[in-house]
Structures are given as structure tokens and as C-alpha cells.
Design an enzyme around this catalytic site. Structure first.
Site, PDB file in Angstrom:
ATOM      1  N   SER A 136       0.808  -1.224   0.000  1.00  0.00           N
ATOM      2  CA  SER A 136       0.000   0.000   0.000  1.00  0.00           C
ATOM      3  C   SER A 136       0.843   1.277   0.000  1.00  0.00           C
ATOM      4  CB  SER A 136      -0.909   0.032   1.235  1.00  0.00           C
ATOM      5  OG  SER A 136      -1.714  -1.112   1.275  1.00  0.00           O
ATOM      6  N   ILE A 167       2.467   0.013   6.880  1.00  0.00           N
ATOM      7  CA  ILE A 167       3.137  -1.291   6.831  1.00  0.00           C
ATOM      8  C   ILE A 167       3.229  -1.937   8.227  1.00  0.00           C
ATOM      9  CG2 ILE A 167       5.170  -2.552   6.000  1.00  0.00           C
ATOM     10  CD1 ILE A 167       3.224  -1.066   3.877  1.00  0.00           C
ATOM     11  N   TYR A 242       2.530  -8.318  -9.534  1.00  0.00           N
ATOM     12  CA  TYR A 242       1.077  -8.197  -9.355  1.00  0.00           C
ATOM     13  C   TYR A 242       0.475  -9.558  -9.000  1.00  0.00           C
ATOM     14  CZ  TYR A 242       0.372 -10.352 -13.926  1.00  0.00           C
ATOM     15  OH  TYR A 242       0.363 -11.241 -14.965  1.00  0.00           O
ATOM     16  N   ASN A 250      -4.858 -13.321  -1.458  1.00  0.00           N
ATOM     17  CA  ASN A 250      -5.978 -14.279  -1.486  1.00  0.00           C
ATOM     18  C   ASN A 250      -5.886 -15.248  -0.311  1.00  0.00           C
ATOM     19  OD1 ASN A 250      -7.231 -13.330  -3.782  1.00  0.00           O
ATOM     20  ND2 ASN A 250      -6.193 -14.747  -5.167  1.00  0.00           N
ATOM     21  N   GLN A 289     -33.943 -13.770  29.807  1.00  0.00           N
ATOM     22  CA  GLN A 289     -33.973 -14.294  28.437  1.00  0.00           C
ATOM     23  C   GLN A 289     -33.374 -13.295  27.439  1.00  0.00           C
ATOM     24  OE1 GLN A 289     -37.782 -14.991  26.379  1.00  0.00           O
ATOM     25  NE2 GLN A 289     -37.195 -17.140  26.311  1.00  0.00           N
ATOM     26  N   GLY A 349     -22.640  -3.440  30.229  1.00  0.00           N
ATOM     27  CA  GLY A 349     -23.239  -2.168  30.638  1.00  0.00           C
ATOM     28  C   GLY A 349     -22.191  -1.065  30.682  1.00  0.00           C
ATOM     29  N   GLY A 350     -22.317  -0.169  31.656  1.00  0.00           N
ATOM     30  CA  GLY A 350     -21.390   0.970  31.769  1.00  0.00           C
ATOM     31  C   GLY A 350     -19.949   0.515  31.907  1.00  0.00           C
ATOM     32  N   GLU A 373      -5.944  -5.860   4.144  1.00  0.00           N
ATOM     33  CA  GLU A 373      -5.944  -6.994   3.196  1.00  0.00           C
ATOM     34  C   GLU A 373      -7.216  -6.995   2.341  1.00  0.00           C
ATOM     35  OE1 GLU A 373      -4.096 -10.649   4.142  1.00  0.00           O
ATOM     36  OE2 GLU A 373      -2.951  -9.795   5.802  1.00  0.00           O
ATOM     37  N   ASN A 377     -15.728  -3.917   0.837  1.00  0.00           N
ATOM     38  CA  ASN A 377     -16.191  -3.759  -0.556  1.00  0.00           C
ATOM     39  C   ASN A 377     -15.327  -4.562  -1.523  1.00  0.00           C
ATOM     40  OD1 ASN A 377     -18.360  -2.144  -0.034  1.00  0.00           O
ATOM     41  ND2 ASN A 377     -17.466  -0.228  -0.784  1.00  0.00           N
TER      42      ASN A 377
HETATM   43  C1  LIG Z   1      -3.708  -1.019  10.657  1.00  0.00           C
HETATM   44  C2  LIG Z   1      -3.444  -1.218   9.202  1.00  0.00           C
HETATM   45  C3  LIG Z   1      -2.431  -2.095   8.825  1.00  0.00           C
HETATM   46  C4  LIG Z   1      -2.145  -2.280   7.468  1.00  0.00           C
HETATM   47  N1  LIG Z   1      -1.102  -3.109   7.108  1.00  0.00           N
HETATM   48  C5  LIG Z   1      -0.722  -3.162   5.795  1.00  0.00           C
HETATM   49  C6  LIG Z   1       0.456  -3.890   5.406  1.00  0.00           C
HETATM   50  O1  LIG Z   1       1.121  -4.544   6.238  1.00  0.00           O
HETATM   51  N2  LIG Z   1       0.847  -3.846   4.109  1.00  0.00           N
HETATM   52  C7  LIG Z   1       0.157  -3.148   3.170  1.00  0.00           C
HETATM   53  O2  LIG Z   1       0.572  -3.156   2.011  1.00  0.00           O
HETATM   54  N3  LIG Z   1      -0.968  -2.461   3.497  1.00  0.00           N
HETATM   55  C8  LIG Z   1      -1.409  -2.448   4.786  1.00  0.00           C
HETATM   56  N4  LIG Z   1      -2.542  -1.732   5.143  1.00  0.00           N
HETATM   57  C9  LIG Z   1      -3.251  -0.967   4.118  1.00  0.00           C
HETATM   58  C10 LIG Z   1      -4.612  -1.547   3.788  1.00  0.00           C
HETATM   59  O3  LIG Z   1      -4.461  -2.715   3.051  1.00  0.00           O
HETATM   60  C11 LIG Z   1      -5.412  -0.450   3.073  1.00  0.00           C
HETATM   61  O4  LIG Z   1      -5.733   0.522   4.035  1.00  0.00           O
HETATM   62  C12 LIG Z   1      -6.654  -1.012   2.416  1.00  0.00           C
HETATM   63  O5  LIG Z   1      -6.332  -1.808   1.314  1.00  0.00           O
HETATM   64  C13 LIG Z   1      -7.616   0.102   1.968  1.00  0.00           C
HETATM   65  O6  LIG Z   1      -6.953   1.071   1.234  1.00  0.00           O
HETATM   66  P1  LIG Z   1      -7.148   2.619   1.579  1.00  0.00           P
HETATM   67  O7  LIG Z   1      -6.882   2.792   3.029  1.00  0.00           O
HETATM   68  O8  LIG Z   1      -6.314   3.412   0.632  1.00  0.00           O
HETATM   69  O9  LIG Z   1      -8.688   2.905   1.339  1.00  0.00           O
HETATM   70  P2  LIG Z   1      -9.344   3.297  -0.067  1.00  0.00           P
HETATM   71  O10 LIG Z   1      -8.881   2.354  -1.129  1.00  0.00           O
HETATM   72  O11 LIG Z   1      -9.156   4.755  -0.294  1.00  0.00           O
HETATM   73  O12 LIG Z   1     -10.872   3.016   0.226  1.00  0.00           O
HETATM   74  C14 LIG Z   1     -11.722   3.952   0.884  1.00  0.00           C
HETATM   75  C15 LIG Z   1     -13.158   3.426   0.801  1.00  0.00           C
HETATM   76  O13 LIG Z   1     -13.561   3.355  -0.569  1.00  0.00           O
HETATM   77  C16 LIG Z   1     -14.024   2.066  -0.874  1.00  0.00           C
HETATM   78  N5  LIG Z   1     -13.693   1.767  -2.279  1.00  0.00           N
HETATM   79  C17 LIG Z   1     -12.532   1.976  -2.949  1.00  0.00           C
HETATM   80  N6  LIG Z   1     -12.635   1.580  -4.213  1.00  0.00           N
HETATM   81  C18 LIG Z   1     -13.883   1.078  -4.375  1.00  0.00           C
HETATM   82  C19 LIG Z   1     -14.599   0.483  -5.465  1.00  0.00           C
HETATM   83  N7  LIG Z   1     -14.038   0.273  -6.651  1.00  0.00           N
HETATM   84  N8  LIG Z   1     -15.878   0.106  -5.245  1.00  0.00           N
HETATM   85  C20 LIG Z   1     -16.464   0.264  -4.039  1.00  0.00           C
HETATM   86  N9  LIG Z   1     -15.847   0.815  -2.973  1.00  0.00           N
HETATM   87  C21 LIG Z   1     -14.561   1.204  -3.134  1.00  0.00           C
HETATM   88  C22 LIG Z   1     -13.304   1.140   0.090  1.00  0.00           C
HETATM   89  O14 LIG Z   1     -14.010  -0.080   0.268  1.00  0.00           O
HETATM   90  C23 LIG Z   1     -13.281   2.003   1.341  1.00  0.00           C
HETATM   91  O15 LIG Z   1     -14.502   1.858   2.034  1.00  0.00           O
HETATM   92  C24 LIG Z   1      -2.886  -1.580   6.492  1.00  0.00           C
HETATM   93  C25 LIG Z   1      -3.921  -0.716   6.886  1.00  0.00           C
HETATM   94  C26 LIG Z   1      -4.200  -0.535   8.216  1.00  0.00           C
HETATM   95  C27 LIG Z   1      -5.297   0.405   8.601  1.00  0.00           C
END
Ligand SMILES: Cc1cc2nc3c(=O)[nH]c(=O)nc-3n(C[C@H](O)[C@H](O)[C@H](O)COP(=O)(O)OP(=O)(O)OC[C@H]3O[C@@H](n4cnc5c(N)ncnc54)[C@H](O)[C@@H]3O)c2cc1C
Length: 391
Positions: A136, A167, A242, A250, A289, A349-350, A373, A377
């Protein structure tokens, strides 16, 4: 269908072999004795103590599928799923550290690494090196293949320039799997996978995120400025990154399903116990219940999520198609983890709303299951593509 798969299908999914049960019990015991006492302080200090990570290596949960010849446990993907679930039942941060190590880093090295790369890195990953997976970036999350990180071919080495974001394990890792594009004119077919060691010239770990949940798990930026990576550290073929990225994720998302099952299980157990202790109207609240039905719903959701997750993991180990099932497991397990942890707070509760009790942390920790991961969506997109044959 292979004979082994046919045989496996005659058993209940949750029926564990002797080896699986012993391993599960060993990890559970470790989580109770070594992890549980540290949960609150790790959350507050936003760090997993290095000694605890060392103990994870000592237990053998950092190299579950690595062959014995390289110092690993030569076990199955399903065992990794069991380890992640058991650790997440106590602490989701320790669980994701182990998850990334096994289901992403070790997994892709074993699958795509050449003999030299396996010889150089598998023993370290089984014994003491934490790994991280860097796909990412700020501008490319769900649209991962739009990554802007560039790698220039300099003959015997590549020079990588760009930034990675989010990361996991970055603060602790010694080995980073970095995706960068060697030829943007080819689009995603330029993406290549590099093995980058901490300390490589031009490589630095940047800012650590201050997060809602899994606070002890490090999540950092990576800064690569003319980072010099030997050609021998290209994983698989140039331009095939890729494929490595997609196929690894996956599988990896089954691990996140397991993490979410573990988080939900941990919160559920607390709620079950508390409901039998807390008195109102002259009764334990579990006598009502209204509370019993909530507990029954939570347990049913958990059972369904566990079955989806175990099924996906067992399909993967059997060499059968599992992509749709893996996406369903992560989608569903992360949804029910949100519901179960939320209900656990209500049963408290609280008290549930305060940091003096354990359930609010489970609620904070689960949220990331719907994001990393592949967001929910993206899981729906994977499932729909499989249903419609648009692969
Ligand atoms: C705590 C944490 C740890 C992570 N660790 C790693 C890691 O070790 N390595 C790594 O590479 N990444 C890591 N990530 C990144 C993570 O994989 C991404 O945050 C994730 O893939 C979403 O990308 P984004 O944050 O850019 O959100 P965006 O892609 O900007 O998405 C924002 C919103 O738009 C929606 N959206 C986007 N495109 C579409 C579409 N075509 N149709 C419908 N809805 C859509 C998404 O579902 C989401 O709700 C980590 C993230 C977090 C928060």
C-alpha cells in the site's frame, strides 16, 4: 477431487487432528500465560515488547510452514490459522504480527523464492527475523496496482524510490517485501517484488501511526530513496509482482478471518462470564432471556464465521479452489466481530465502556478487519467476480 480432500470432507470442519489439537492447546496456553498479562500495557504503550516477539519465535509460531531443513515447523496453513485465532482471542496485535509473518511473508518466500533466497531468508524468518509486506501507498490502497513506487534497473541491482504506507510490523521487521514498478508504461505488468533488508542504503522506516485499535502492532511508513537492492533479491520474475501480490493476499485474508474469529471469541468469553456474575433485580443477568438470546446470537455468528474460515484454510491446504471462500470468510468474520464485540460491551453495561474492563479493546481491535488486506467492498468484488466468472 483429490482423495485427501474427499477424506477430509467426511470429517466435521472443526474436528482437529491430534497434532492440530496439541498445537492449538500449546498456543492457547502461551497466549494465557505470556500474552494476557501484557495486554493492557501493550495497548497503552503501543508496542509489543521485543522479549514477547522472541518468545513467539521460541514457540515456533513465526515459521509454521517453513520446512524443518530451514528451522521451521514444516506445518500447514491451517495451523497458522489456528495460531492466529488463539492469539487474537487474547491480543489482536500479537496475532497480526504472527499472521503477517506466516500468511504473507513466509508464504510468498516459500512459494516464489528461489533456492538461494530460501536458504538466505527462511532460517532467519523461522528463528529471529520479523517480516513485513509492503504494497500500500498513500495514493494506492484498494487500487493497489496504481502504486507509484519505482524501481530502476541498474544491471546487477535495482534502485527503488517511493514511499509505502500502513506497513504492519515495520518497526520490528528485518525483512521487507516491497512491491515497486520497473516499467510504468506496462501498467500493472511492471510491478515487481523485492526482498529488502533493514539497513539497505536508501531505506528507512518512517512515521508510526497512532491508531484506534491493534495499537501494539506497529504500522509505519517506509521511505525508499534510491534504495539499492541486489538483482538477486528480486522475488519471482520481473513484472510478476502483481501476481505475487494478489495470490498472497488471497491466502492472507483467511488469516484475517481467523484473527476476527479470535477477537470475537475473546470478547464473547468475557461477556459469557460477566453475565453470570453481574446481579440485577436479584438475579445474575444471564438469568434473563433478553441476555440469553444475545449470547445465543453471538455464539451462532461465531460458529458460522469459524466454519467459513476453517473451510477456506482446509481448502487451501488441500490444493482446492478457495478464493471465493477466503473472501467470504474475511467479509463475514470481520462483520460478526464488530457485532459480537459491540454486544459484549452492552452486556457489560457501563463497565464495558471503560478501559478498566477488557471488552472495549476487543471492539477497537476488530474494526481493522474490515479494512486491511482488502476492504469489505473489495471482498464483495472478489466474491461477485467469482460468481459471475469475471476473473
Ligand atoms: C492497521 C493497518 C495495517 C495495514 N497493514 C498493511 C500492510 O502490512 N501492508 C500493506 O501493504 N498495506 C497495509 N494496510 C493498508 C490496507 O491494506 C489499506 O488501508 C486497504 O487496502 C484500503 O486502502 P485505503 O486505506 O487506501 O482505502 P481506499 O482504497 O481509499 O478506500 C476507501 C473506501 O472506498 C471504498 N472503495 C474503494 N474503491 C472502491 C470500489 N471500486 N468500489 C467500491 N468501494 C470502493 C473502500 O471499500 C473504502 O470503504 C494496512 C492498513 C491498516 C489500517
Amino acid at each position: 477431487m483429490s482423495e485427501s480432500l474427499a477424506a477430509a470432507r467426511s470429517l466435521p470442519l472443526t474436528d482437529l487432528s491430534e497434532d492440530e489439537r496439541m498445537f492449538r492447546d500449546m498456543v492457547r496456553d502461551f497466549a494465557e500465560k505470556e500474552v494476557r498479562p501484557l495486554v493492557a500495557s501493550m495497548d497503552q504503550q503501543a508496542q509489543i515488547p521485543p522479549e514477547l516477539i522472541k518468545k513467539c519465535f521460541g514457540l515456533g509460531v513465526m515459521g509454521i510452514e517453513i520446512p524443518e531443513a530451514y528451522g521451521g515447523s514444516a506445518s500447514t496453513f491451517f495451523m497458522a490459522v489456528l495460531a492466529v485465532e488463539e492469539l487474537a482471542r487474547v491480543d489482536a496485535s500479537v496475532a497480526v504480527c504472527v499472521d503477517v509473518q506466516n500468511t504473507l511473508v513466509n508464504n510468498l518466500l516459500l512459494r516464489w523464492g528461489n533456492d538461494d533466497q530460501k536458504k538466505r531468508y527462511c532460517p532467519k524468518l523461522a528463528e529471529s527475523w520479523v517480516g513485513a509486506y509492503a504494497l500500500s501507498e498513500a495514493g494506492s490502497g484498494s487500487d493497489a496496482f496504481a502504486l507509484a513506487c519505482r524501481a530502476t534497473d541498474r544491471g546487477d541491482h535495482f534502485e527503488i524510490t517511493g514511499r509505502k504506507l500502513w506497513i504492519t510490523n515495520a518497526a520490528e521487521a528485518e525483512l521487507f517485501v516491497v512491491m515497486a514498478n520497473v516499467d510504468p508504461s506496462k501498467g500493472y505488468k511492471g510491478i515487481t517484488t523485492f526482498l529488502v533488508e533493514r539497513g539497505t542504503p536508501g531505506f528507512a522506516v518512517g512515521k508510526k501511526e497512532d491508531k484506534l485499535g491493534i495499537r501494539a502492532s506497529s504500522t509505519c511508513e517506509l521511505i525508499l530513496e534510491g534504495c539499492t537492492v541486489p538483482r538477486a533479491n528480486v522475488l519471482g520474475e520481473v513484472g510478476k509482482g502483481y501476481k505475487i501480490a494478489i495470490e498472497t493476499l488471497n491466502e492472507g485474508r483467511i488469516g484475517i478471518g481467523a484473527q476476527m474469529v479470535g477477537v470475537a471469541q475473546g470478547a464473547f468469553e468475557h461477556a459469557l462470564k460477566y453475565s453470570q456474575e453481574r446481579q440485577q433485580f436479584g438475579h445474575a443477568i444471564a438469568d434473563f432471556q433478553g441476555i440469553q438470546f444475545q449470547l445465543a446470537e453471538m455464539a451462532t455468528e461465531l460458529e458460522a464465521a469459524r466454519l467459513l474460515t476453517y473451510n477456506a484454510a482446509r481448502l487451501r491446504d488441500a490444493g482446492a479452489p478457495f478464493i471465493k471462500e477466503a473472501a467470504m470468510a474475511k467479509l463475514f468474520a470481520s462483520r460478526i466481530a464488530e457485532h459480537v464485540t459491540s454486544k459484549a460491551i452492552e452486556i457489560y453495561g457501563g463497565n464495558g465502556f471503560t478501559r478498566e474492563y477488557p471488552v472495549e479493546k476487543y471492539f477497537r481491535d476488530q474494526k481493522v478487519g474490515q479494512i486491511y488486506e482488502g476492504t469489505s467492498n473489495m471482498q464483495l468484488m472478489v466474491i461477485a467476480k467469482q460468481l459471475l466468472g469475471k476473473l
